[in-house]
Enzyme design. Structure first.
Site, short mmCIF file in Angstrom:
data_model
loop_
_atom_site.label_atom_id
_atom_site.label_comp_id
_atom_site.label_asym_id
_atom_site.label_seq_id
_atom_site.Cartn_x
_atom_site.Cartn_y
_atom_site.Cartn_z
N CYS A 50 0.93 -1.16 -0.01
CA CYS A 50 -0.05 0.08 -0.03
C CYS A 50 0.96 1.06 0.08
O CYS A 50 1.78 1.32 0.73
CB CYS A 50 -0.87 -0.19 1.34
SG CYS A 50 -2.01 1.40 1.48
N HIS A 59 -9.28 -3.40 -1.85
CA HIS A 59 -8.11 -2.81 -1.17
C HIS A 59 -8.55 -1.28 -0.96
O HIS A 59 -8.59 -0.88 -0.02
CB HIS A 59 -7.01 -3.04 -1.77
CG HIS A 59 -5.84 -2.17 -1.09
ND1 HIS A 59 -4.80 -2.92 -0.26
CD2 HIS A 59 -5.34 -0.77 -1.13
CE1 HIS A 59 -4.09 -2.03 0.15
NE2 HIS A 59 -4.29 -0.72 -0.34
N GLU A 60 -8.97 -0.66 -2.14
CA GLU A 60 -9.12 0.88 -2.40
C GLU A 60 -10.37 1.34 -1.59
O GLU A 60 -10.49 2.22 -1.08
CB GLU A 60 -9.01 1.22 -3.65
CG GLU A 60 -7.85 1.14 -4.41
CD GLU A 60 -6.40 1.60 -3.70
OE1 GLU A 60 -6.55 2.60 -2.81
OE2 GLU A 60 -5.40 1.14 -3.82
N HIS A 108 -10.25 1.38 1.93
CA HIS A 108 -9.78 2.81 2.50
C HIS A 108 -10.81 3.71 2.54
O HIS A 108 -10.74 4.54 3.49
CB HIS A 108 -8.65 3.43 1.55
CG HIS A 108 -7.31 2.80 1.47
ND1 HIS A 108 -6.56 2.75 2.73
CD2 HIS A 108 -6.55 2.35 0.61
CE1 HIS A 108 -5.41 2.35 2.54
NE2 HIS A 108 -5.59 2.00 1.26
#
EC number: 3.5.1.88
Length: 187
Positions: free
Chosen positions: A96, A138-139, A142
């Site tokens: 990341c 993953h994004e 966030h």
């Protein structure tokens, strides 16, 4: 315009990002800035919170590893939401941009459907699988205040404990220095 990355230890990475109500020039410029920053940092995905903007916005640019002649799969997703996933997961190494030099295996769904708005404000549904699905999960994490280390098993976290503590301490020290300079300027 290049933006500065938010690094682990900064509390903003743990905050849930706000829904984007209106796609205006400011949001379109933010998208362009995010792509520029992501490319400069050699990433494949970036969430707005990673540059300090708490908006539900994600950009990705994923290469086709099977055909190097094909252009990258490039996409900006406004207010992305995973609306379906299969039951199968695959564990692959992740890193990341907000966690420099820290990598470990993370289990992610192999197939997902994502609902989002495109740059023009049109609702879209994307069927994604394998690596693209992994990057999107993953994004999107966030935007929900979740970092990839939150997805690690306890033994993995123990193994990375020293590196994470050092990274967090360096970030916190840097934030305190900036805040002290700001206070001196304003006095």
């Amino acid at each position: 315009m290049l933006r500065e990355l938010v690094i682990y230890g900064d509390e903003r990475l743990q905050k849930v990002s706000e829904k984007i109500e209106k796609i205006d020039d400011e949001i379109l410029t933010l998208i362009d800035d995010m792509f520029e920053t992501m490319y400069k940092e050699r990433g494949v995905g970036l969430a707005a919170v990673q540059i300090g903007v708490l908006k539900r916005l994600v950009v990705i640019s994923v290469p086709d590893f099977d055909d190097e002649e094909k252009p990258d799969f490039k996409l900006a997703l406004i207010n992305p939401e995973i609306i379906w996933h299969n039951d199968e997961t695959e564990s692959l190494e992740e890193g990341c941009l907000s966690f420099p030099e820290i990598r470990d295996d993370v289990a992610r769904y192999t197939q997902i459907k994502v609902k989002y708005l495109d740059r023009e404000g049109n609702e879209q549904i994307l069927d994604a699988e394998n690596y693209i699905a992994k990057v999107l999960q993953h994004e999107i994490d966030h935007t929900n205040g979740i970092s990839f280390i939150d997805r690690l098993e306890s033994y993995q976290k123990r193994r990375l404990k020293r590196e994470l503590k050092e990274l967090r301490n360096n970030t916190v020290r840097g934030i305190k220095k900036v805040n002290n300079r700001e206070m001196l300027k304003n006095s």
